[in-house]
Write an enzyme that holds these catalytic residues in place. Structure first.
Site, PDB file in Angstrom:
ATOM      1  N   ARG A  87      -8.550   1.652  10.079  1.00  0.00           N
ATOM      2  CA  ARG A  87      -8.134   0.261  10.210  1.00  0.00           C
ATOM      3  C   ARG A  87      -9.154  -0.572  10.961  1.00  0.00           C
ATOM      4  NH1 ARG A  87      -2.333   0.688   9.801  1.00  0.00           N
ATOM      5  NH2 ARG A  87      -1.274  -1.316   9.861  1.00  0.00           N
ATOM      6  N   LYS A 143       0.827  -1.215   0.000  1.00  0.00           N
ATOM      7  CA  LYS A 143       0.000   0.000   0.000  1.00  0.00           C
ATOM      8  C   LYS A 143       0.860   1.263   0.000  1.00  0.00           C
ATOM      9  CE  LYS A 143      -2.236  -0.805   3.843  1.00  0.00           C
ATOM     10  NZ  LYS A 143      -1.579  -2.068   4.251  1.00  0.00           N
ATOM     11  N   ARG A 150      11.772  -2.221   9.682  1.00  0.00           N
ATOM     12  CA  ARG A 150      10.833  -1.790  10.710  1.00  0.00           C
ATOM     13  C   ARG A 150      10.786  -2.840  11.810  1.00  0.00           C
ATOM     14  NH1 ARG A 150       5.376  -0.048   7.624  1.00  0.00           N
ATOM     15  NH2 ARG A 150       4.558  -1.177   9.422  1.00  0.00           N
ATOM     16  N   ARG A 189       0.408  -8.808  13.190  1.00  0.00           N
ATOM     17  CA  ARG A 189      -0.229  -7.789  12.345  1.00  0.00           C
ATOM     18  C   ARG A 189      -1.146  -8.419  11.310  1.00  0.00           C
ATOM     19  NH1 ARG A 189       4.472  -5.280   9.849  1.00  0.00           N
ATOM     20  NH2 ARG A 189       3.150  -3.677   8.951  1.00  0.00           N
ATOM     21  N   ARG A 245      11.353  -6.046   3.216  1.00  0.00           N
ATOM     22  CA  ARG A 245      11.106  -4.595   3.171  1.00  0.00           C
ATOM     23  C   ARG A 245      12.120  -3.828   4.019  1.00  0.00           C
ATOM     24  NH1 ARG A 245       5.213  -2.338   4.172  1.00  0.00           N
ATOM     25  NH2 ARG A 245       5.364  -3.378   6.205  1.00  0.00           N
TER      26      ARG A 245
END
Ligand code: AMP
Length: 252
Positions: free
Chosen positions: A120, A41, A192, A203, A159
């Site tokens: 969310r 996203k 992260r 998550r 990532r």
């Protein structure tokens, strides 16, 4: 990204002014991005911003910007929010909504916006609708990016982000030109905290339990478009553009 999209007011709060709003009111572009963590996203948000000029606004970036600021400046709710984030849990709705309320100027900006990571939960979406309706503005498009869970985990583990300018890279799919260094600002890239395996799994579960119901919420408002998120960022972006043209009538 347009000059007005420095996001100072979003990232740092209402006391900070952005470089300036567009002089001319743009055709409306008020877009919400949905999709599990790791689906891409943030990358799509940056591409939409660069092409259509709307501001990419991520609530996760607010928490990361707060964490990067002087620790002594943090309010107790912000400290608590950052702890939730590191564990991979959702931050309580009240905390998130307070931050968004303080930033209403961004949501009524004539340049439009792309929301990534907010809302969310259904209560967040309902509260957002009420806040926006007070200013006669509305969510016009919700894009839901979809990918099998095994691929999501692979995307998350590779990532890397720039802690200074929030640019996003992937070790295999979108590597930086110099390994570990941000192309845009030269800062060292980091993983992260919540992309590490235990938090990443939590998550995914939080997404299924709390965020997936938003698909029905936005489908009922007739603004939802499903997007296949497989393939390169550019391929996914061409699907994104097709959806934007079809639903909002905007050319790039
Ligand atoms: P993101 O960058 O969108 O993946 O967000 C990183 C983390 O920040 C999430 O895993 C949550 O802990 C927290 N967070 C960001 N946005 C929200 C939100 N709208 N509601 C609750 N928690 C959030």
């Amino acid at each position: 990204m347009n000059a007005h999209c420095d996001r100072a007011a979003w990232l740092l709060g209402p006391k900070h002014a952005c470089q300036g709003q567009p002089a001319v009111v743009q055709p409306t572009r008020r877009i919400v991005l949905l999709g599990a963590p790791g689906v891409g996203k943030g990358t799509q948000s940056a591409l939409i911003a660069a092409t259509y000029g709307a501001c990419p606004l991520s609530t996760g970036d607010i928490f990361r910007a707060a964490r990067a600021s002087e620790a002594t400046d943090l309010t107790p709710p912000m400290r608590e929010a950052i702890d939730h984030m590191h564990r991979g849990e959702l931050v309580p709705d009240n905390t998130v909504l307070r931050l968004v309320r303080e930033r209403m100027r961004c949501l009524t900006c004539s340049g439009g916006f792309i929301l990534d990571g907010f809302p969310r939960t259904v209560p967040q979406a309902a509260a957002l609708d009420v806040l926006m309706a007070e200013h006669q503005v509305f969510i016009e498009l919700a894009l839901s990016y979809e990918l099998p869970e095994t691929e999501l985990i692979a995307r998350i583990s590779g990532r890397r982000i720039c802690p200074a300018c929030t640019s996003i890279y992937h070790e295999q799919m979108r590597p930086a030109k110099r390994t570990g260094i941000c192309d845009r600002c030269g800062t060292g890239l980091v993983q992260r905290e919540d992309d590490k395996p235990a938090a990443a799994q939590l998550r995914q579960r939080a997404y299924q339990a709390a965020t997936a119901p938003l698909l029905t919420y936005y489908a009922n408002r007739d603004v939802l478009v499903h997007i296949d998120a497989s393939g390169s960022p550019e391929v996914v972006f061409s699907r994104t553009q097709a959806a934007i043209t079809r639903k909002l009538g905007l050319g790039s």
